[in-house]
Scaffold this motif. Sequence first.
Motif, mmCIF file in Angstrom:
data_model
loop_
_atom_site.group_PDB
_atom_site.id
_atom_site.type_symbol
_atom_site.label_atom_id
_atom_site.label_comp_id
_atom_site.label_asym_id
_atom_site.label_seq_id
_atom_site.Cartn_x
_atom_site.Cartn_y
_atom_site.Cartn_z
ATOM 1 N N PRO A 43 0.827 -1.209 0.000
ATOM 2 C CA PRO A 43 0.000 0.000 0.000
ATOM 3 C C PRO A 43 0.863 1.261 0.000
ATOM 4 C CG PRO A 43 -0.755 -1.566 1.675
ATOM 5 C CD PRO A 43 0.560 -2.066 1.166
ATOM 6 N N ILE A 44 0.341 2.307 -0.576
ATOM 7 C CA ILE A 44 1.030 3.602 -0.597
ATOM 8 C C ILE A 44 0.869 4.248 0.776
ATOM 9 C CG2 ILE A 44 1.036 5.921 -1.613
ATOM 10 C CD1 ILE A 44 -0.086 4.556 -4.196
ATOM 11 N N THR A 45 1.982 4.577 1.416
ATOM 12 C CA THR A 45 1.940 5.165 2.752
ATOM 13 C C THR A 45 1.680 6.666 2.649
ATOM 14 O OG1 THR A 45 4.342 5.301 2.644
ATOM 15 C CG2 THR A 45 3.397 3.446 3.860
ATOM 16 N N VAL A 46 0.748 7.141 3.461
ATOM 17 C CA VAL A 46 0.241 8.505 3.333
ATOM 18 C C VAL A 46 0.443 9.291 4.618
ATOM 19 C CG1 VAL A 46 -1.804 9.920 2.844
ATOM 20 C CG2 VAL A 46 -1.507 7.708 1.695
ATOM 21 N N GLY A 47 0.876 10.532 4.449
ATOM 22 C CA GLY A 47 0.936 11.488 5.544
ATOM 23 C C GLY A 47 -0.042 12.616 5.280
ATOM 24 N N LEU A 48 -0.826 12.963 6.290
ATOM 25 C CA LEU A 48 -1.842 14.005 6.184
ATOM 26 C C LEU A 48 -1.344 15.231 6.917
ATOM 27 C CD1 LEU A 48 -4.739 14.167 4.999
ATOM 28 C CD2 LEU A 48 -5.586 13.381 7.223
ATOM 29 N N SER A 49 -1.311 16.385 6.218
ATOM 30 C CA SER A 49 -0.682 17.569 6.807
ATOM 31 C C SER A 49 -1.620 18.407 7.662
ATOM 32 C CB SER A 49 -0.058 18.433 5.707
ATOM 33 O OG SER A 49 -1.046 18.898 4.818
ATOM 34 N N SER A 50 -2.871 17.973 7.781
ATOM 35 C CA SER A 50 -3.820 18.665 8.653
ATOM 36 C C SER A 50 -4.985 17.743 8.928
ATOM 37 C CB SER A 50 -4.308 19.958 7.999
ATOM 38 O OG SER A 50 -5.373 20.532 8.734
ATOM 39 N N TYR A 51 -5.569 17.887 10.131
ATOM 40 C CA TYR A 51 -6.759 17.106 10.459
ATOM 41 C C TYR A 51 -7.931 18.040 10.731
ATOM 42 C CZ TYR A 51 -9.308 12.946 12.025
ATOM 43 O OH TYR A 51 -10.207 11.917 12.134
ATOM 44 N N GLY A 52 -8.031 19.092 9.881
ATOM 45 C CA GLY A 52 -9.191 19.964 9.919
ATOM 46 C C GLY A 52 -10.334 19.322 9.160
ATOM 47 N N GLN A 96 -0.750 6.567 7.476
ATOM 48 C CA GLN A 96 0.309 6.257 8.445
ATOM 49 C C GLN A 96 0.550 7.363 9.458
ATOM 50 O OE1 GLN A 96 3.381 3.694 7.194
ATOM 51 N NE2 GLN A 96 5.023 5.018 7.939
ATOM 52 N N THR A 97 0.531 8.638 8.993
ATOM 53 C CA THR A 97 0.919 9.743 9.870
ATOM 54 C C THR A 97 0.001 10.930 9.648
ATOM 55 O OG1 THR A 97 3.209 9.004 9.626
ATOM 56 C CG2 THR A 97 2.868 11.151 10.628
ATOM 57 N N VAL A 98 -0.356 11.608 10.746
ATOM 58 C CA VAL A 98 -1.197 12.794 10.677
ATOM 59 C C VAL A 98 -0.525 13.912 11.456
ATOM 60 C CG1 VAL A 98 -3.446 13.804 11.220
ATOM 61 C CG2 VAL A 98 -3.308 11.418 10.473
ATOM 62 N N LEU A 99 -0.465 15.099 10.848
ATOM 63 C CA LEU A 99 0.077 16.279 11.519
ATOM 64 C C LEU A 99 -1.044 16.979 12.275
ATOM 65 C CD1 LEU A 99 2.068 18.547 12.165
ATOM 66 C CD2 LEU A 99 1.744 19.416 9.844
ATOM 67 N N LEU A 104 3.514 9.530 0.062
ATOM 68 C CA LEU A 104 2.548 10.506 -0.444
ATOM 69 C C LEU A 104 2.131 11.436 0.684
ATOM 70 C CD1 LEU A 104 0.383 11.535 -2.530
ATOM 71 C CD2 LEU A 104 -1.085 9.668 -1.720
ATOM 72 N N LEU A 105 2.213 12.745 0.433
ATOM 73 C CA LEU A 105 1.729 13.725 1.401
ATOM 74 C C LEU A 105 0.503 14.430 0.836
ATOM 75 C CD1 LEU A 105 4.906 15.465 2.906
ATOM 76 C CD2 LEU A 105 3.692 13.410 3.664
ATOM 77 N N VAL A 106 -0.514 14.567 1.673
ATOM 78 C CA VAL A 106 -1.706 15.345 1.334
ATOM 79 C C VAL A 106 -1.554 16.707 1.986
ATOM 80 C CG1 VAL A 106 -4.212 15.514 1.512
ATOM 81 C CG2 VAL A 106 -3.134 13.269 1.214
ATOM 82 N N ILE A 107 -1.486 17.755 1.148
ATOM 83 C CA ILE A 107 -1.349 19.130 1.642
ATOM 84 C C ILE A 107 -2.751 19.732 1.664
ATOM 85 C CG2 ILE A 107 -0.192 21.356 1.354
ATOM 86 C CD1 ILE A 107 1.754 19.007 1.698
ATOM 87 N N ASN A 108 -3.366 19.732 2.833
ATOM 88 C CA ASN A 108 -4.743 20.218 2.977
ATOM 89 C C ASN A 108 -4.805 21.337 4.019
ATOM 90 O OD1 ASN A 108 -4.066 18.213 4.888
ATOM 91 N ND2 ASN A 108 -6.200 17.835 5.365
ATOM 92 N N THR A 109 -3.870 22.250 3.877
ATOM 93 C CA THR A 109 -3.726 23.401 4.769
ATOM 94 C C THR A 109 -4.326 24.641 4.096
ATOM 95 O OG1 THR A 109 -1.525 23.643 3.822
ATOM 96 C CG2 THR A 109 -1.672 22.513 5.939
#
Length: 353
Positions: free
Chosen positions: A7-16, A36-39, A70-75
Amino acid sequence: MNETAAPITVGLSSYGMSGLVFHAPLVSSHPGFKLQTVLERSANKSQERYPEVKVVKTFEELLQDNLLELLVINTPNALHLSMAQQALEAGKHVILEKPFTVTSQDAQTLINIAKANNRMLSVFQNRRWDGDCLTVQQVVKQNLLGKLVDYEAHYDRYRNYIEANTWKEEAGPGSGILYNLGSHMIDQALALFGKPATVSAELGIQRPGGQVNDYYHITLFYPTLNLRVTLKSSYLVREPGPRYILHGTEGTFLKYGLDPQEDALKAGKLPTEPNWGMEDKSTWGLLNTQLNGLHFQGTIETLPGNYSQYYNSIYAAIREGKELAVKPEEAMLGIQIIEAAIQSNAEKRTIEL
């Protein structure tokens, strides 16, 4: 999907809102990805629903984690350029929450950086997979209205107050309804009809005390198609009219209601559940047209929406080298339309693209 690939490992840059409602559920329920990771700078809310995720307190920790692909930039929009640039240069694939960037020049900068680093870059234009949008696509594609001459779309809300403590209501780069809801509507129109020849727009602040535009009326014109596309949105629509109004030489299509997926995600439901994205019969579209010499007047069942299709495309691009469904160049054109709308409103004239 390649079932033998990790699986593609994902980091989330915001939990808004976008992280909580959209990205975390869509990623965690998709077999091709691992959340995998949440900021979260001041809380650990994501672990309440996803106890296995790692919570970090700085963006640098996401950048330095070699396990994240993979990083999701949702800021907030004004941060998109700098954060996406850092992520791409750190060797991460990047999904940017809409809108892509504040300016088309910034968008081109990120496209260049992604290519230089051989990384995937896409923008989360999930509303291409709204059920009503998918249905409208089929109405147009199958010429159910004959020659289409007029397309009008609305994305209206009723909020007659200024929401407190949100950057979306504060004056600044990339704020206001045009960047927020407009980026969805413009993307849908571009996906349907491509690049228009001209843009004209009226933007406004209708609510007392507002600092950012909360109303727009945009017209895109396609002379080769002899087609006029109108996009409208306001925060002061208490009794909503049709969401889509299409007229052609043979008939009309009207569509009321809003795709149910966002409310379902807010309620904690997942795309893996039965009947996902299916709309209640009461809001199916109304078609009145001439088909093969026969007059038809009735409802058309709305196709089920499916936001997971966006992540299917991301997986196929990263793991299988396939073409993206939402290419960054398409998202950049959307920003160019927004810039043209702002210029049109300021100069009170039609802008040629």
